[in-house]
Scaffold this motif. Sequence first.
Motif, short mmCIF file in Angstrom:
data_model
loop_
_atom_site.label_atom_id
_atom_site.label_comp_id
_atom_site.label_asym_id
_atom_site.label_seq_id
_atom_site.Cartn_x
_atom_site.Cartn_y
_atom_site.Cartn_z
N GLU A 193 46.87 37.46 44.16
CA GLU A 193 46.22 37.72 45.48
C GLU A 193 44.88 37.33 46.23
OE1 GLU A 193 43.92 40.94 42.87
OE2 GLU A 193 42.78 41.72 45.01
N VAL A 194 45.31 37.82 47.78
CA VAL A 194 44.38 38.00 48.66
C VAL A 194 43.51 39.35 48.93
CG1 VAL A 194 46.38 36.55 50.24
CG2 VAL A 194 44.00 36.30 50.45
N ASN A 195 42.43 38.99 49.36
CA ASN A 195 42.22 40.20 50.13
C ASN A 195 40.76 40.14 50.37
OD1 ASN A 195 43.98 42.74 49.85
ND2 ASN A 195 44.18 42.53 47.68
N PRO A 196 39.78 41.66 51.45
CA PRO A 196 38.57 41.15 51.11
C PRO A 196 37.34 41.18 50.30
CG PRO A 196 39.55 42.68 52.69
CD PRO A 196 40.87 42.67 51.64
N THR A 197 36.76 39.89 50.49
CA THR A 197 35.66 39.84 48.83
C THR A 197 35.42 41.23 48.81
OG1 THR A 197 35.29 37.28 50.27
CG2 THR A 197 34.38 38.56 48.11
N LYS A 198 34.86 41.69 48.93
CA LYS A 198 34.35 43.16 48.78
C LYS A 198 35.47 43.37 47.23
CE LYS A 198 31.90 47.21 49.71
NZ LYS A 198 31.16 47.48 48.99
N GLN A 199 36.90 43.98 47.82
CA GLN A 199 37.34 44.65 47.39
C GLN A 199 38.32 43.26 46.15
OE1 GLN A 199 41.56 45.38 49.08
NE2 GLN A 199 42.43 45.46 47.22
N VAL A 200 37.69 42.03 45.94
CA VAL A 200 38.62 41.53 44.87
C VAL A 200 37.81 41.25 43.91
CG1 VAL A 200 38.68 38.76 44.30
CG2 VAL A 200 40.05 39.82 46.49
N PHE A 201 36.54 41.72 44.48
CA PHE A 201 35.47 41.40 43.38
C PHE A 201 34.77 43.34 42.71
CE2 PHE A 201 34.41 37.26 45.24
CZ PHE A 201 34.51 36.99 43.76
N GLU A 202 35.35 44.30 43.23
CA GLU A 202 34.81 45.62 43.28
C GLU A 202 35.90 46.40 42.58
OE1 GLU A 202 32.26 47.41 46.29
OE2 GLU A 202 31.06 46.23 45.85
N ASP A 203 36.89 46.25 43.09
CA ASP A 203 38.33 47.24 43.35
C ASP A 203 39.71 46.20 43.06
OD1 ASP A 203 40.83 49.11 42.39
OD2 ASP A 203 40.31 50.03 44.48
N PRO A 204 40.14 44.78 42.19
CA PRO A 204 41.09 43.85 43.13
C PRO A 204 42.64 44.38 42.72
CG PRO A 204 40.02 43.18 40.51
CD PRO A 204 39.07 44.28 41.09
N GLU A 205 43.45 44.22 43.30
CA GLU A 205 45.13 44.60 43.31
C GLU A 205 45.27 44.08 42.19
OE1 GLU A 205 48.04 44.38 46.58
OE2 GLU A 205 46.41 44.14 47.64
N HIS A 206 45.26 43.01 41.36
CA HIS A 206 45.80 42.65 40.28
C HIS A 206 45.40 42.69 39.55
CE1 HIS A 206 48.99 40.09 38.66
NE2 HIS A 206 49.87 40.00 39.46
N ARG A 207 45.78 42.46 37.38
CA ARG A 207 45.48 42.84 37.36
C ARG A 207 45.17 41.56 36.19
NH1 ARG A 207 47.11 41.42 31.97
NH2 ARG A 207 49.00 40.50 32.91
N LEU A 208 45.87 40.03 36.58
CA LEU A 208 44.88 39.18 36.30
C LEU A 208 44.27 38.72 36.90
CD1 LEU A 208 48.87 36.68 36.90
CD2 LEU A 208 47.16 37.47 34.61
#
Length: 218
Positions: A193-208
Motif C-alpha cells: 500500500e502507498v497512501n498519504p501518511t495520515k491515511q496509512v496510520f489512521e485508516d489504512p487501505e489494506h489489512r496487512l
Amino acid sequence: MIGPSGCGKSTFLRCLNRMNDTVSGCIVRGKIALDGTNIYGDKTEIVELRSRVGMVFQRPNPFPKSIYDNVAYGPRIHGLVDSRTDLDEVVESSLRKAGLWEEVKDRMDQPATGLSGGQQQRLCIARTIAITPEVILMDEPCSALDPIATAKIEELIAELKESFSIVIVTHSMQQASRVSDRTAYFHLGRLVEVNPTKQVFEDPEHRLTRDYIGGRFG
Ligand SMILES: Nc1ncnc2c1ncn2[C@@H]1O[C@H](COP(=O)(O)OP(=O)(O)O)[C@@H](O)[C@H]1O
Ligand SMILES: [Mg+2]
C-alpha cells in the motif's frame, strides 16, 4: 517506506538508483520512471542517474579524507565547478544546508572520521546534496544514531524536502509519521500500500498494513 525487517525495503530503494545492478542474481522487472523516463531503459546513463538520485546509507560512510574533500568529491568528479572559489562555495553551501557548517567550518582539513556519528551522517547528506540531485534516497539514516542526533536529521529532512524529493526507509513508524507526506508499506517483498501518511496510520487501505500499524506483527 516501512515494513517488517526483511520485507524488501532496502532492495526496493536500491532499485530507484539501480544500485542492485551490481548484485549478481538480482532480477529487476517492470519500469521505474523518473520524470516520465524509464530508468531501466537502454538510454539510461548510470553515472548521470546516480547524480540525479543520490543515496545516504544506514551507517554513516564518510571517505577517509578531510571534511572538505568529502563534500568536494562529487562536484570534482562530475566536473561541476571550474575554480577553487566555486568549489569552496559549493562545499560551504552544502554544509550549511546539511546543518553542519557552524560545527566544522574551523576544521575543514581534519579527517571526516573524527566527527561524531550524527555529524558524519550530516556530512554524508552534505556530500549527497553537493551535486544537487533531484531525489535523495535514505536507508534507515538514523538507525546508528542516538535520539538527539536523530532529531537533528529529522529537522534536516523537513528542510531538505522543500528542495529535494526524499525517499526514506525507516524501521520507526513514529519517524515515518513525523517526516513523510506519503507512506508505503511493504510485506514479504511486495509493496502492499502507498497512501498519504495520515491515511496509512489512521485508516489504512489494506489489512496487512492495519495489522502492522496496530502492532500485531513486525
Ligand atoms: N521482491 C523481492 N524478491 C525477491 N527477494 C527479495 C525481494 N525483496 C527483498 N528480497 C530479499 O529479501 C532479503 C531482505 O530484503 P531487504 O531489502 O534487505 O529487507 P529490509 O530492508 O526491508 O530489511 C534480501 O536478501 C533481499 O534480496
Ligand atoms: Mg534494510
